[in-house]
Design a protein around this motif. Structure first.
Motif, PDB file in Angstrom:
ATOM      1  N   PHE A  55       5.885 -11.341  -9.920  1.00 59.20           N
ATOM      2  CA  PHE A  55       6.306 -10.069 -10.491  1.00 59.20           C
ATOM      3  C   PHE A  55       6.698 -10.287 -11.944  1.00 59.20           C
ATOM      4  CE2 PHE A  55       7.136  -9.783  -5.935  1.00 59.20           C
ATOM      5  CZ  PHE A  55       6.430  -8.634  -5.633  1.00 59.20           C
ATOM      6  N   LEU A  56       6.096  -9.512 -12.839  1.00 57.23           N
ATOM      7  CA  LEU A  56       6.342  -9.665 -14.265  1.00 57.23           C
ATOM      8  C   LEU A  56       7.416  -8.719 -14.787  1.00 57.23           C
ATOM      9  CD1 LEU A  56       2.645 -10.062 -15.436  1.00 57.23           C
ATOM     10  CD2 LEU A  56       4.303 -11.852 -14.851  1.00 57.23           C
ATOM     11  N   ARG A  57       7.611  -7.630 -14.065  1.00 54.05           N
ATOM     12  CA  ARG A  57       8.646  -6.657 -14.453  1.00 54.05           C
ATOM     13  C   ARG A  57       8.912  -5.754 -13.268  1.00 54.05           C
ATOM     14  NH1 ARG A  57       6.675  -1.605 -15.160  1.00 54.05           N
ATOM     15  NH2 ARG A  57       4.447  -1.371 -15.455  1.00 54.05           N
ATOM     16  N   PRO A  58      10.042  -5.045 -13.281  1.00 55.90           N
ATOM     17  CA  PRO A  58      10.316  -4.101 -12.199  1.00 55.90           C
ATOM     18  C   PRO A  58       9.330  -2.931 -12.233  1.00 55.90           C
ATOM     19  CG  PRO A  58      12.306  -4.545 -13.493  1.00 55.90           C
ATOM     20  CD  PRO A  58      11.141  -5.141 -14.229  1.00 55.90           C
ATOM     21  N   LEU A  59       9.077  -2.363 -11.091  1.00 54.76           N
ATOM     22  CA  LEU A  59       8.224  -1.176 -10.979  1.00 54.76           C
ATOM     23  C   LEU A  59       9.132   0.007 -10.690  1.00 54.76           C
ATOM     24  CD1 LEU A  59       5.392   0.097 -10.838  1.00 54.76           C
ATOM     25  CD2 LEU A  59       5.402  -0.439  -8.395  1.00 54.76           C
ATOM     26  N   ASP A  60       9.082   0.991 -11.552  1.00 53.42           N
ATOM     27  CA  ASP A  60       9.914   2.178 -11.418  1.00 53.42           C
ATOM     28  C   ASP A  60       9.281   3.164 -10.440  1.00 53.42           C
ATOM     29  OD1 ASP A  60      12.257   3.710 -12.417  1.00 53.42           O
ATOM     30  OD2 ASP A  60      10.697   5.092 -13.112  1.00 53.42           O
ATOM     31  N   VAL A  61      10.076   3.951  -9.779  1.00 55.75           N
ATOM     32  CA  VAL A  61       9.574   4.923  -8.801  1.00 55.75           C
ATOM     33  C   VAL A  61       8.643   5.940  -9.454  1.00 55.75           C
ATOM     34  CG1 VAL A  61      10.265   6.776  -7.219  1.00 55.75           C
ATOM     35  CG2 VAL A  61      11.539   4.658  -7.269  1.00 55.75           C
ATOM     36  N   SER A  62       8.790   6.217 -10.714  1.00 58.97           N
ATOM     37  CA  SER A  62       7.962   7.224 -11.377  1.00 58.97           C
ATOM     38  C   SER A  62       6.563   6.711 -11.732  1.00 58.97           C
ATOM     39  CB  SER A  62       8.650   7.716 -12.660  1.00 58.97           C
ATOM     40  OG  SER A  62       8.772   6.645 -13.580  1.00 58.97           O
ATOM     41  N   GLU A  63       6.305   5.396 -11.552  1.00 61.60           N
ATOM     42  CA  GLU A  63       4.997   4.829 -11.863  1.00 61.60           C
ATOM     43  C   GLU A  63       4.085   4.884 -10.668  1.00 61.60           C
ATOM     44  OE1 GLU A  63       5.053   1.146 -14.237  1.00 61.60           O
ATOM     45  OE2 GLU A  63       7.232   1.319 -14.096  1.00 61.60           O
ATOM     46  N   LYS A  64       2.783   4.954 -10.914  1.00 63.78           N
ATOM     47  CA  LYS A  64       1.779   4.931  -9.837  1.00 63.78           C
ATOM     48  C   LYS A  64       1.037   3.602  -9.917  1.00 63.78           C
ATOM     49  CE  LYS A  64      -1.950   7.462  -7.698  1.00 63.78           C
ATOM     50  NZ  LYS A  64      -2.774   8.635  -7.670  1.00 63.78           N
ATOM     51  N   THR A  65       0.863   2.943  -8.755  1.00 69.52           N
ATOM     52  CA  THR A  65       0.169   1.648  -8.724  1.00 69.52           C
ATOM     53  C   THR A  65      -1.178   1.781  -8.093  1.00 69.52           C
ATOM     54  OG1 THR A  65       1.193   1.067  -6.627  1.00 69.52           O
ATOM     55  CG2 THR A  65       2.321   0.343  -8.628  1.00 69.52           C
TER      56      THR A  65
ATOM     57  N   ALA B  17      10.729  -2.070  -4.137  1.00 70.14           N
ATOM     58  CA  ALA B  17      10.959  -3.366  -3.504  1.00 70.14           C
ATOM     59  C   ALA B  17       9.689  -4.210  -3.551  1.00 70.14           C
ATOM     60  CB  ALA B  17      11.403  -3.171  -2.054  1.00 70.14           C
ATOM     61  N   GLY B  18       9.847  -5.485  -3.836  1.00 72.41           N
ATOM     62  CA  GLY B  18       8.712  -6.395  -3.915  1.00 72.41           C
ATOM     63  C   GLY B  18       7.924  -6.464  -2.618  1.00 72.41           C
ATOM     64  N   GLY B  19       8.603  -6.302  -1.498  1.00 70.22           N
ATOM     65  CA  GLY B  19       7.923  -6.326  -0.205  1.00 70.22           C
ATOM     66  C   GLY B  19       6.955  -5.168  -0.032  1.00 70.22           C
ATOM     67  N   ILE B  20       7.275  -4.028  -0.622  1.00 68.95           N
ATOM     68  CA  ILE B  20       6.380  -2.866  -0.570  1.00 68.95           C
ATOM     69  C   ILE B  20       5.109  -3.176  -1.350  1.00 68.95           C
ATOM     70  CG2 ILE B  20       6.092  -0.464  -1.318  1.00 68.95           C
ATOM     71  CD1 ILE B  20       7.945  -0.710   1.083  1.00 68.95           C
ATOM     72  N   ILE B  21       5.267  -3.746  -2.540  1.00 64.83           N
ATOM     73  CA  ILE B  21       4.122  -4.090  -3.378  1.00 64.83           C
ATOM     74  C   ILE B  21       3.268  -5.153  -2.682  1.00 64.83           C
ATOM     75  CG2 ILE B  21       3.420  -5.066  -5.606  1.00 64.83           C
ATOM     76  CD1 ILE B  21       6.133  -3.874  -6.682  1.00 64.83           C
ATOM     77  N   ALA B  22       3.914  -6.180  -2.133  1.00 66.67           N
ATOM     78  CA  ALA B  22       3.186  -7.245  -1.439  1.00 66.67           C
ATOM     79  C   ALA B  22       2.453  -6.711  -0.212  1.00 66.67           C
ATOM     80  CB  ALA B  22       4.147  -8.367  -1.050  1.00 66.67           C
ATOM     81  N   THR B  23       3.063  -5.788   0.496  1.00 64.96           N
ATOM     82  CA  THR B  23       2.412  -5.198   1.668  1.00 64.96           C
ATOM     83  C   THR B  23       1.167  -4.418   1.252  1.00 64.96           C
ATOM     84  OG1 THR B  23       4.479  -5.068   2.889  1.00 64.96           O
ATOM     85  CG2 THR B  23       2.718  -3.587   3.594  1.00 64.96           C
ATOM     86  N   ALA B  24       1.251  -3.672   0.161  1.00 65.68           N
ATOM     87  CA  ALA B  24       0.081  -2.937  -0.333  1.00 65.68           C
ATOM     88  C   ALA B  24      -1.038  -3.902  -0.722  1.00 65.68           C
ATOM     89  CB  ALA B  24       0.472  -2.061  -1.526  1.00 65.68           C
ATOM     90  N   LEU B  25      -0.699  -4.992  -1.398  1.00 66.60           N
ATOM     91  CA  LEU B  25      -1.703  -5.990  -1.778  1.00 66.60           C
ATOM     92  C   LEU B  25      -2.318  -6.647  -0.551  1.00 66.60           C
ATOM     93  CD1 LEU B  25       0.230  -7.656  -4.729  1.00 66.60           C
ATOM     94  CD2 LEU B  25      -1.837  -6.256  -4.906  1.00 66.60           C
ATOM     95  N   ASP B  26      -1.485  -7.011   0.405  1.00 64.61           N
ATOM     96  CA  ASP B  26      -1.979  -7.663   1.619  1.00 64.61           C
ATOM     97  C   ASP B  26      -2.876  -6.727   2.428  1.00 64.61           C
ATOM     98  OD1 ASP B  26      -1.900 -10.011   3.450  1.00 64.61           O
ATOM     99  OD2 ASP B  26      -1.013  -8.537   4.802  1.00 64.61           O
ATOM    100  N   THR B  27      -2.532  -5.458   2.482  1.00 57.74           N
ATOM    101  CA  THR B  27      -3.349  -4.483   3.207  1.00 57.74           C
ATOM    102  C   THR B  27      -4.727  -4.351   2.576  1.00 57.74           C
ATOM    103  OG1 THR B  27      -1.371  -3.282   3.904  1.00 57.74           O
ATOM    104  CG2 THR B  27      -3.461  -2.082   4.002  1.00 57.74           C
ATOM    105  N   ALA B  28      -4.777  -4.243   1.244  1.00 55.13           N
ATOM    106  CA  ALA B  28      -6.067  -4.153   0.554  1.00 55.13           C
ATOM    107  C   ALA B  28      -6.877  -5.433   0.759  1.00 55.13           C
ATOM    108  CB  ALA B  28      -5.853  -3.883  -0.930  1.00 55.13           C
ATOM    109  N   ALA B  29      -6.237  -6.588   0.691  1.00 51.05           N
ATOM    110  CA  ALA B  29      -6.938  -7.860   0.895  1.00 51.05           C
ATOM    111  C   ALA B  29      -7.473  -7.967   2.320  1.00 51.05           C
ATOM    112  CB  ALA B  29      -6.002  -9.030   0.593  1.00 51.05           C
ATOM    113  N   ALA B  30      -6.688  -7.554   3.294  1.00 52.92           N
ATOM    114  CA  ALA B  30      -7.124  -7.625   4.695  1.00 52.92           C
ATOM    115  C   ALA B  30      -8.325  -6.722   4.948  1.00 52.92           C
ATOM    116  CB  ALA B  30      -5.973  -7.248   5.622  1.00 52.92           C
TER     117      ALA B  30
ATOM    118  N   ARG C  42      18.683  -1.765  -6.456  1.00 50.31           N
ATOM    119  CA  ARG C  42      18.741  -1.584  -7.916  1.00 50.31           C
ATOM    120  C   ARG C  42      17.899  -0.403  -8.392  1.00 50.31           C
ATOM    121  NH1 ARG C  42      19.266  -6.885 -11.319  1.00 50.31           N
ATOM    122  NH2 ARG C  42      21.343  -7.400 -10.583  1.00 50.31           N
ATOM    123  N   GLY C  43      17.157   0.232  -7.470  1.00 52.20           N
ATOM    124  CA  GLY C  43      16.369   1.404  -7.826  1.00 52.20           C
ATOM    125  C   GLY C  43      14.921   1.128  -8.180  1.00 52.20           C
ATOM    126  N   SER C  44      14.523  -0.146  -8.185  1.00 52.96           N
ATOM    127  CA  SER C  44      13.122  -0.500  -8.434  1.00 52.96           C
ATOM    128  C   SER C  44      12.384  -0.553  -7.101  1.00 52.96           C
ATOM    129  CB  SER C  44      13.026  -1.880  -9.097  1.00 52.96           C
ATOM    130  OG  SER C  44      13.680  -1.890 -10.338  1.00 52.96           O
TER     131      SER C  44
END
Length: 76
Positions: A66-76, A31-44, A27-29
């Motif tokens: 997840f509260l809303r989609p994350l667009d590619v143009s946003e920085k997390t 992927a939730g797995g990418i966000i979860a992987t980033a969170l898990d890496t920081a937690a580890a 869908r162009g957002s």
């Protein structure tokens, strides 16, 4: 994935992710797995910095709402 570390201290790790097209779902957002992987890496890393030398630490559970989609143009 490209997760530069912004802050690195016992019990606290801050990383950033600049989403790219390769991180998107059909869908162009981002992927939730990418966000979860980033969170898990920081937690580890955060847990690892608190472990005694010679011990092994790992994350064992992760829940992400997840509260809303994350667009590619946003920085997390």
């Amino acid at each position: 994935m490209g997760l530069p570390v912004n802050e690195f201290a016992p019990g606290r790790v801050s990383m950033s992710l600049t989403p790219a097209q390769a991180h998107t779902n059909p869908r162009g957002s981002v992927a939730g797995g990418i966000i979860a992987t980033a969170l898990d890496t920081a937690a580890a890393w955060s847990c690892h910095l608190l472990c005694s030398e010679g011990t092994v630490c790992t994350t064992i559970d992760l829940k992400v709402n997840f509260l809303r989609p994350l667009d590619v143009s946003e920085k997390t």
